[in-house]
Write a protein that holds these residues in place. Structure first.
Motif, mmCIF file in Angstrom:
data_model
loop_
_atom_site.group_PDB
_atom_site.id
_atom_site.type_symbol
_atom_site.label_atom_id
_atom_site.label_comp_id
_atom_site.label_asym_id
_atom_site.label_seq_id
_atom_site.Cartn_x
_atom_site.Cartn_y
_atom_site.Cartn_z
ATOM 1 N N ARG A 23 36.779 70.720 61.109
ATOM 2 C CA ARG A 23 35.796 70.729 61.508
ATOM 3 C C ARG A 23 35.275 71.276 62.641
ATOM 4 N NH1 ARG A 23 32.143 66.827 59.069
ATOM 5 N NH2 ARG A 23 33.322 65.621 57.673
ATOM 6 N N ILE A 24 36.768 70.511 64.289
ATOM 7 C CA ILE A 24 36.728 71.598 65.632
ATOM 8 C C ILE A 24 36.242 72.978 66.035
ATOM 9 C CG2 ILE A 24 38.626 71.498 66.062
ATOM 10 C CD1 ILE A 24 37.612 69.746 68.567
ATOM 11 N N HIS A 25 37.082 73.547 64.267
ATOM 12 C CA HIS A 25 36.564 75.397 64.259
ATOM 13 C C HIS A 25 35.647 75.597 64.634
ATOM 14 C CE1 HIS A 25 41.840 75.357 62.607
ATOM 15 N NE2 HIS A 25 41.464 74.340 63.806
ATOM 16 N N ASP A 26 34.993 75.041 63.618
ATOM 17 C CA ASP A 26 33.858 76.196 63.869
ATOM 18 C C ASP A 26 32.295 75.215 64.561
ATOM 19 O OD1 ASP A 26 33.269 77.223 61.396
ATOM 20 O OD2 ASP A 26 32.490 76.247 59.965
ATOM 21 N N VAL A 27 32.870 74.061 65.182
ATOM 22 C CA VAL A 27 31.943 73.418 66.617
ATOM 23 C C VAL A 27 32.079 74.397 67.664
ATOM 24 C CG1 VAL A 27 31.336 71.313 67.860
ATOM 25 C CG2 VAL A 27 31.819 71.041 65.482
ATOM 26 N N ALA A 28 34.183 74.650 67.810
ATOM 27 C CA ALA A 28 34.364 75.349 68.989
ATOM 28 C C ALA A 28 33.669 76.600 68.589
ATOM 29 C CB ALA A 28 35.525 75.674 68.972
ATOM 30 N N HIS A 29 33.461 77.112 67.413
ATOM 31 C CA HIS A 29 33.393 78.660 67.382
ATOM 32 C C HIS A 29 31.802 78.605 68.211
ATOM 33 C CE1 HIS A 29 32.610 82.837 65.775
ATOM 34 N NE2 HIS A 29 33.814 83.018 65.720
ATOM 35 N N ARG A 42 25.107 72.196 77.851
ATOM 36 C CA ARG A 42 24.484 72.974 76.094
ATOM 37 C C ARG A 42 25.733 72.413 75.661
ATOM 38 N NH1 ARG A 42 19.941 75.880 75.500
ATOM 39 N NH2 ARG A 42 21.805 77.342 75.462
ATOM 40 N N MET A 43 27.002 72.522 76.014
ATOM 41 C CA MET A 43 28.054 72.353 75.266
ATOM 42 C C MET A 43 27.989 70.931 74.568
ATOM 43 S SD MET A 43 32.099 73.334 76.207
ATOM 44 C CE MET A 43 32.995 74.250 74.376
ATOM 45 N N LYS A 44 27.691 69.498 75.735
ATOM 46 C CA LYS A 44 28.001 68.087 75.080
ATOM 47 C C LYS A 44 26.842 67.958 74.249
ATOM 48 C CE LYS A 44 27.742 63.499 76.582
ATOM 49 N NZ LYS A 44 26.055 63.320 76.365
ATOM 50 N N LEU A 45 25.634 69.379 74.205
ATOM 51 C CA LEU A 45 24.164 68.682 73.608
ATOM 52 C C LEU A 45 24.929 69.558 71.706
ATOM 53 C CD1 LEU A 45 21.797 68.492 73.169
ATOM 54 C CD2 LEU A 45 20.610 70.668 72.955
ATOM 55 N N ILE A 46 25.744 70.801 72.053
ATOM 56 C CA ILE A 46 25.873 70.653 70.576
ATOM 57 C C ILE A 46 27.010 69.917 70.077
ATOM 58 C CG2 ILE A 46 28.007 72.563 69.155
ATOM 59 C CD1 ILE A 46 26.686 74.605 71.526
ATOM 60 N N ALA A 47 28.092 69.386 70.485
ATOM 61 C CA ALA A 47 29.143 67.961 70.221
ATOM 62 C C ALA A 47 28.063 66.911 69.744
ATOM 63 C CB ALA A 47 29.798 67.993 71.303
ATOM 64 N N ASP A 48 27.237 66.484 70.389
ATOM 65 C CA ASP A 48 26.291 64.863 70.112
ATOM 66 C C ASP A 48 25.808 65.167 69.482
ATOM 67 O OD1 ASP A 48 27.137 64.339 72.620
ATOM 68 O OD2 ASP A 48 25.399 64.284 73.400
ATOM 69 N N SER A 49 25.144 66.420 68.483
ATOM 70 C CA SER A 49 23.987 66.811 67.608
ATOM 71 C C SER A 49 24.235 66.894 66.129
ATOM 72 C CB SER A 49 23.284 68.091 68.078
ATOM 73 O OG SER A 49 22.421 68.183 69.176
ATOM 74 N N LEU A 74 29.874 65.233 66.965
ATOM 75 C CA LEU A 74 32.109 64.786 66.451
ATOM 76 C C LEU A 74 32.497 64.352 67.720
ATOM 77 C CD1 LEU A 74 33.747 67.894 66.433
ATOM 78 C CD2 LEU A 74 33.854 68.410 68.675
ATOM 79 N N SER A 75 33.546 64.055 66.849
ATOM 80 C CA SER A 75 34.263 62.393 67.776
ATOM 81 C C SER A 75 35.992 63.001 68.819
ATOM 82 C CB SER A 75 34.548 61.992 66.630
ATOM 83 O OG SER A 75 35.919 62.425 65.462
ATOM 84 N N ASP A 76 36.242 63.791 68.098
ATOM 85 C CA ASP A 76 37.159 64.914 68.268
ATOM 86 C C ASP A 76 36.994 65.636 69.118
ATOM 87 O OD1 ASP A 76 39.571 64.854 68.965
ATOM 88 O OD2 ASP A 76 40.244 66.413 67.613
ATOM 89 N N ARG A 77 36.333 64.979 70.933
ATOM 90 C CA ARG A 77 36.051 65.710 71.299
ATOM 91 C C ARG A 77 36.886 66.970 73.030
ATOM 92 N NH1 ARG A 77 29.921 63.946 73.019
ATOM 93 N NH2 ARG A 77 29.766 63.706 70.960
ATOM 94 N N GLN A 78 38.013 66.121 72.669
ATOM 95 C CA GLN A 78 39.085 66.317 74.300
ATOM 96 C C GLN A 78 39.720 67.847 73.807
ATOM 97 O OE1 GLN A 78 39.225 63.523 71.969
ATOM 98 N NE2 GLN A 78 41.266 63.528 71.229
ATOM 99 N N VAL A 105 35.412 71.982 84.548
ATOM 100 C CA VAL A 105 33.899 71.887 84.071
ATOM 101 C C VAL A 105 33.046 70.961 82.970
ATOM 102 C CG1 VAL A 105 31.380 72.427 85.208
ATOM 103 C CG2 VAL A 105 33.404 72.873 86.458
ATOM 104 N N LEU A 106 33.996 71.955 82.569
ATOM 105 C CA LEU A 106 33.764 71.129 80.525
ATOM 106 C C LEU A 106 34.209 70.801 79.988
ATOM 107 C CD1 LEU A 106 33.716 75.647 79.888
ATOM 108 C CD2 LEU A 106 31.937 74.665 80.037
ATOM 109 N N GLU A 107 35.473 70.308 80.452
ATOM 110 C CA GLU A 107 35.725 69.171 80.103
ATOM 111 C C GLU A 107 35.249 67.871 80.041
ATOM 112 O OE1 GLU A 107 40.537 70.576 77.963
ATOM 113 O OE2 GLU A 107 40.120 69.536 80.048
ATOM 114 N N ARG A 108 35.026 67.530 82.039
ATOM 115 C CA ARG A 108 33.975 66.064 82.550
ATOM 116 C C ARG A 108 32.614 66.295 81.492
ATOM 117 N NH1 ARG A 108 36.711 68.554 86.708
ATOM 118 N NH2 ARG A 108 34.828 70.032 87.800
ATOM 119 N N ALA A 109 32.137 67.303 81.046
ATOM 120 C CA ALA A 109 30.841 66.601 80.456
ATOM 121 C C ALA A 109 30.736 66.349 79.011
ATOM 122 C CB ALA A 109 30.119 68.355 80.547
#
Length: 245
Positions: free
Chosen positions: A145-151, A172-179, A182-186, A239-243
């Motif tokens: 799943r994370i492959h498409d979310v990252a893309h 906005r990256m967090k917004l995509i993950a929230d929407s 996605l559980s595997d955010r790290q 910065v991206l990972e902290r968000a």
């Protein structure tokens, strides 16, 4: 019926014939056909319908009317928060439809593997352009799943030197993950970097092997562009990972 070329295709010659799209067949044609049939059977409307082959041996797909965001300059609605939410949720929907299927095999889901505004059809919804379908499923394959979310994060946010506000990109990256929920955010930022590294190396390798389309991409400066994007994400990884926490 007359044929008209569709814009934006850098690799394949794609034409419209009436209410259909014709694409050159490839070794991936059967898999893509089976996937599009699966999505249709699941009642999901976010992809073209596979209609068979024509007399020239080309794939025949239904034509999806709307705005395809293939040009560099786009209406603001294409990159709005509302559009990002409307991208992430259907990605989750089609992923869920493929879980446990023969097409996914022993992987989590079937991934599109090339989600970007250039492969998205936008239509007017409640007065604004919103994504309603994804096209160009040629690279679809079993994956995580994370492959498409990252893309999605890379391509829809344009992660790279052109980003003016790193904090806003992180939000906005967090917004995509929230929407997507996605559980595997790290692993999301590392997977963006994996995509970018894989992309430029793949173009270089295939161009060196004589692939005409990849030679054209390399000649257009895409390798250097992706390398700069990779460096930008690396530089702002913290910065991206902290968000995302």
């Amino acid at each position: 019926m007359s044929e008209s070329s569709l814009p934006g295709g850098f690799v394949n010659a794609v034409v419209r014939v009436g209410d259909t799209v014709r694409r050159p067949a490839s070794a991936r044609t059967k898999f893509v056909a089976d996937l599009l049939r699966l999505l249709e059977a699941g009642g999901w409307s976010g992809a073209p319908r596979y209609l068979g082959m024509d007399e020239k041996g080309r794939e025949v797909l239904s034509y999806l009317d709307g705005h395809v965001a293939w040009e560099p300059r786009q209406p603001a609605a294409v990159s709005s928060d509302a559009s990002l939410v409307a991208v992430a949720r259907p990605v989750r929907e089609f992923h869920d439809l493929t879980v446990g299927t023969a097409l996914a095999g022993d992987r989590e889901v079937v991934c599109h593997n090339d989600l970007s505004p250039k492969n998205t059809v936008y239509r007017l919804v409640s007065g604004g352009l919103r994504p309603t379908a994804f096209i160009d499923w040629d690279l679809a394959a079993p994956g995580a799943r994370i492959h498409d979310v990252a893309h999605v994060c890379w391509r829809y946010l344009g992660l790279g030197p052109a980003v003016a506000d790193v904090g806003e990109a992180a939000r906005r990256m967090k917004l995509i993950a929230d929407s997507y929920e996605l559980s595997d955010r790290q692993r999301l930022v590392p997977t963006v970097l994996w995509w970018q590294d894989r992309c430029w190396r793949g173009i270089e390798s295939e161009a060196a092997a004589g692939d005409t389309a990849m030679v054209r991409l390399r000649g257009a400066g895409v390798v250097r562009e992706v390398q700069r994007a990779y460096q930008w994400v690396s530089d702002h990884r913290g910065v991206l990972e902290r968000a995302l926490r």
